[in-house]
Motif scaffolding. Structure first.
Motif, PDB file in Angstrom:
ATOM      1  N   UNK A  87       1.001  -1.016   0.130  1.00  0.00           N
ATOM      2  CA  UNK A  87      -0.168   0.137   0.118  1.00  0.00           C
ATOM      3  C   UNK A  87       1.089   1.101   0.043  1.00  0.00           C
ATOM      4  N   UNK A  88       1.835   0.954   0.960  1.00  0.00           N
ATOM      5  CA  UNK A  88       3.423   2.944   1.037  1.00  0.00           C
ATOM      6  C   UNK A  88       3.423   2.277   0.209  1.00  0.00           C
ATOM      7  N   UNK A  89       4.268   3.340   0.161  1.00  0.00           N
ATOM      8  CA  UNK A  89       6.027   3.582  -0.581  1.00  0.00           C
ATOM      9  C   UNK A  89       7.455   2.463  -0.228  1.00  0.00           C
ATOM     10  N   UNK A  90       7.049   2.936   0.874  1.00  0.00           N
ATOM     11  CA  UNK A  90       7.912   1.308   1.888  1.00  0.00           C
ATOM     12  C   UNK A  90       7.496   0.566   1.591  1.00  0.00           C
ATOM     13  N   UNK A  91       5.958   0.006   1.617  1.00  0.00           N
ATOM     14  CA  UNK A  91       5.600  -1.517   1.129  1.00  0.00           C
ATOM     15  C   UNK A  91       6.318  -1.894  -0.146  1.00  0.00           C
ATOM     16  N   UNK A  92       6.201  -0.947  -1.297  1.00  0.00           N
ATOM     17  CA  UNK A  92       6.816  -1.803  -2.480  1.00  0.00           C
ATOM     18  C   UNK A  92       8.204  -1.766  -2.118  1.00  0.00           C
ATOM     19  N   UNK A  93       9.449  -0.083  -1.795  1.00  0.00           N
ATOM     20  CA  UNK A  93       9.689  -0.741  -2.132  1.00  0.00           C
ATOM     21  C   UNK A  93      10.967  -1.666  -1.550  1.00  0.00           C
ATOM     22  N   UNK A  94      10.103  -2.657   0.110  1.00  0.00           N
ATOM     23  CA  UNK A  94      10.710  -3.317   0.671  1.00  0.00           C
ATOM     24  C   UNK A  94       9.906  -4.891   0.204  1.00  0.00           C
ATOM     25  N   UNK A  95       8.923  -4.457  -0.887  1.00  0.00           N
ATOM     26  CA  UNK A  95       8.370  -5.710  -1.279  1.00  0.00           C
ATOM     27  C   UNK A  95       9.399  -6.115  -2.794  1.00  0.00           C
ATOM     28  N   UNK A  96      10.172  -4.971  -3.298  1.00  0.00           N
ATOM     29  CA  UNK A  96      11.126  -5.625  -3.946  1.00  0.00           C
ATOM     30  C   UNK A  96      12.382  -6.083  -3.601  1.00  0.00           C
ATOM     31  N   UNK A 145       3.805   0.758 -11.461  1.00  0.00           N
ATOM     32  CA  UNK A 145       3.372   1.936 -10.438  1.00  0.00           C
ATOM     33  C   UNK A 145       4.131   3.236  -9.832  1.00  0.00           C
ATOM     34  N   UNK A 146       5.225   2.265  -9.480  1.00  0.00           N
ATOM     35  CA  UNK A 146       6.109   2.832  -8.373  1.00  0.00           C
ATOM     36  C   UNK A 146       7.454   2.894  -9.570  1.00  0.00           C
ATOM     37  N   UNK A 147       8.049   4.364  -9.630  1.00  0.00           N
ATOM     38  CA  UNK A 147       9.074   4.111 -10.603  1.00  0.00           C
ATOM     39  C   UNK A 147      10.886   4.052  -9.704  1.00  0.00           C
ATOM     40  N   UNK A 148      10.859   4.152  -8.679  1.00  0.00           N
ATOM     41  CA  UNK A 148      11.698   3.712  -7.717  1.00  0.00           C
ATOM     42  C   UNK A 148      11.919   1.873  -8.013  1.00  0.00           C
ATOM     43  N   UNK A 149      10.820   1.554  -7.881  1.00  0.00           N
ATOM     44  CA  UNK A 149      10.921  -0.187  -8.073  1.00  0.00           C
ATOM     45  C   UNK A 149      11.025  -0.607  -9.353  1.00  0.00           C
ATOM     46  N   UNK A 150      10.746   0.333 -10.316  1.00  0.00           N
ATOM     47  CA  UNK A 150      11.235   0.082 -11.656  1.00  0.00           C
ATOM     48  C   UNK A 150      12.990   0.108 -11.940  1.00  0.00           C
ATOM     49  N   UNK A 151      13.676   1.511 -11.602  1.00  0.00           N
ATOM     50  CA  UNK A 151      14.934   2.223 -11.603  1.00  0.00           C
ATOM     51  C   UNK A 151      15.965   0.695 -10.285  1.00  0.00           C
ATOM     52  N   UNK A 152      15.319   0.079  -9.935  1.00  0.00           N
ATOM     53  CA  UNK A 152      16.089  -1.074  -8.941  1.00  0.00           C
ATOM     54  C   UNK A 152      15.650  -1.815  -9.992  1.00  0.00           C
ATOM     55  N   UNK A 153      14.942  -2.534 -10.820  1.00  0.00           N
ATOM     56  CA  UNK A 153      14.891  -3.639 -11.086  1.00  0.00           C
ATOM     57  C   UNK A 153      15.816  -3.242 -12.199  1.00  0.00           C
ATOM     58  N   UNK A 154      15.799  -2.217 -13.610  1.00  0.00           N
ATOM     59  CA  UNK A 154      16.670  -1.263 -14.050  1.00  0.00           C
ATOM     60  C   UNK A 154      18.564  -1.926 -14.116  1.00  0.00           C
ATOM     61  N   UNK A 155      18.715  -0.826 -12.508  1.00  0.00           N
ATOM     62  CA  UNK A 155      19.851  -1.648 -11.624  1.00  0.00           C
ATOM     63  C   UNK A 155      20.892  -3.071 -11.565  1.00  0.00           C
ATOM     64  N   UNK A 156      19.031  -4.007 -11.137  1.00  0.00           N
ATOM     65  CA  UNK A 156      19.122  -5.169 -11.316  1.00  0.00           C
ATOM     66  C   UNK A 156      20.606  -5.797 -12.740  1.00  0.00           C
ATOM     67  N   UNK A 157      19.038  -5.295 -13.757  1.00  0.00           N
ATOM     68  CA  UNK A 157      19.664  -5.970 -14.471  1.00  0.00           C
ATOM     69  C   UNK A 157      21.369  -5.672 -14.759  1.00  0.00           C
ATOM     70  N   UNK A 158      21.384  -4.762 -14.917  1.00  0.00           N
ATOM     71  CA  UNK A 158      22.493  -4.257 -14.944  1.00  0.00           C
ATOM     72  C   UNK A 158      23.749  -4.679 -14.352  1.00  0.00           C
ATOM     73  N   UNK A 159      23.378  -4.774 -13.052  1.00  0.00           N
ATOM     74  CA  UNK A 159      24.328  -5.647 -12.004  1.00  0.00           C
ATOM     75  C   UNK A 159      24.699  -6.791 -12.677  1.00  0.00           C
TER      76      UNK A 159
END
Length: 322
Positions: A182-191, A207-221
């Motif tokens: 539900x919250x932004x913290x929920x989404x970040x921690x769920x990832x 729904x959360x551009x920060x999660x999208x960015x972390x997933x992109x960084x994961x792919x680069x990693x």
């Protein structure tokens, strides 16, 4: 990696990947976003405590005393207003986790002052622990995964001593929640905690551009051979470390059982020998008493000499009479 190889599953709580996301200057916006979500999650005044920028600090603080235990952190950052943040990921349960982080925070707090500086210059130290175990077990199904600990007055809960505060984020409780994030913290921690699987991660990214960015960084990693090699090396070392303890416990148990058997056998032999000696002494004493009784020596005197009771001597006397 060859194109035909299976993709390496990524542990998002691993030391290498977490620091890649949050301890690099080029990814600093993710750390700021994460810390602001933590600050605003439980505090009604959280929006007033938002941070705009951070500077990374030394993750290994110098000890106050020569033999003091050296604190280490995954991420250390100082906000523009001076607040110091300790961010730590803890996967394995530590029975002294609370004591350790209180010690670390207190050391960081105390080491801020130099000679001649006033106490008014001290900045708060804020600990944020991302935990893959429960430090505060609860029987409730939808219990809160985020707990905030401060030094409060026990009667009216006034928060006057603001030097330290502690945020604990318990991922197992988040994963058990029946409702979706539900919250932004929920989404970040769920990832970060992979709560819900990859399909859920894709939905969060929408729904959360920060999660999208972390997933992109994961792919680069995962495509960087140097980062991936270091990640796999750390993973191997961690598994070796955990297995060494497992085998040490197993070997210790086996050794303990063998030692116990040996000690038991030795004790049994010693007890048997002692019992045999005692029984031998008793048999010898009874033989002496019987000889004295056959010589018609007074039974009271025989009792004093041999230490045998009158009843026992009388029974012995009855057996030795012809």
């Amino acid at each position: 990696m060859d194109s035909g190889d299976e993709p390496v599953p990524l542990d998002r709580l691993s030391d290498r990947f977490f620091k890649y996301l949050f301890a690099r200057e080029e990814h600093k916006d993710l750390l700021i976003a994460f810390l602001n979500e933590v600050l605003m999650d439980l505090d009604p005044d959280g929006s007033a405590r938002r941070i705009e920028d951070v500077a990374y600090g030394d993750r290994e603080s110098s000890p106050l005393y020569r033999d003091a235990k050296l604190p280490r952190f995954d991420v250390v950052a100082r906000a523009e207003d001076g607040r110091v943040f300790h961010i730590e990921v803890q996967v394995a349960k530590d029975p002294y986790f609370l004591e350790r982080n209180l010690y670390y925070a207190a050391m960081t707090y105390s080491l801020q002052l130099r000679k001649g500086e006033g106490y008014h210059t001290l900045s708060p130290v804020i600990f944020v622990g991302l935990l893959d175990f429960e430090v505060f077990p609860s029987a409730a199904q939808n219990e809160d995964y985020h707990s905030l600990h401060r030094i409060l007055d026990v009667r009216d809960h006034r928060w006057a001593m603001r030097g330290m505060e502690f945020h604990f984020l318990e991922l197992p409780k988040l994963r058990r929640r029946s409702a979706g994030p539900r919250t932004g913290l929920d989404r970040l921690l769920s990832y970060l905690g992979n709560a819900g699987g990859e399909q859920v991660m894709q939905e969060l990214a929408k729904v959360d551009s920060r999660v999208e960015r972390m997933m992109q960084l994961e792919s680069l990693f995962m495509r960087d051979p140097d980062l991936l090699r270091d990640y796999l090396k750390d993973l191997r070392d961690r598994l070796d470390y955990e297995n060494s303890f497992k085998w040490a416990r197993t070997d210790g148990l086996t050794e303990g059982l063998a030692k116990g058997r040996a000690e038991g056998e030795a004790k049994g032999r010693a007890e048997g020998e002692a019992k045999g000696r005692a029984e031998g002494r008793m048999a010898g004493m009874e033989e002496t008493a019987a000889a004295m009784l056959r010589e018609k020596i007074d039974i009271l005197l025989v009792s004093k000499v041999t230490g045998l009771s009158l009843d026992r001597l009388k029974a012995l006397q009855a057996r030795t009479e012809y």
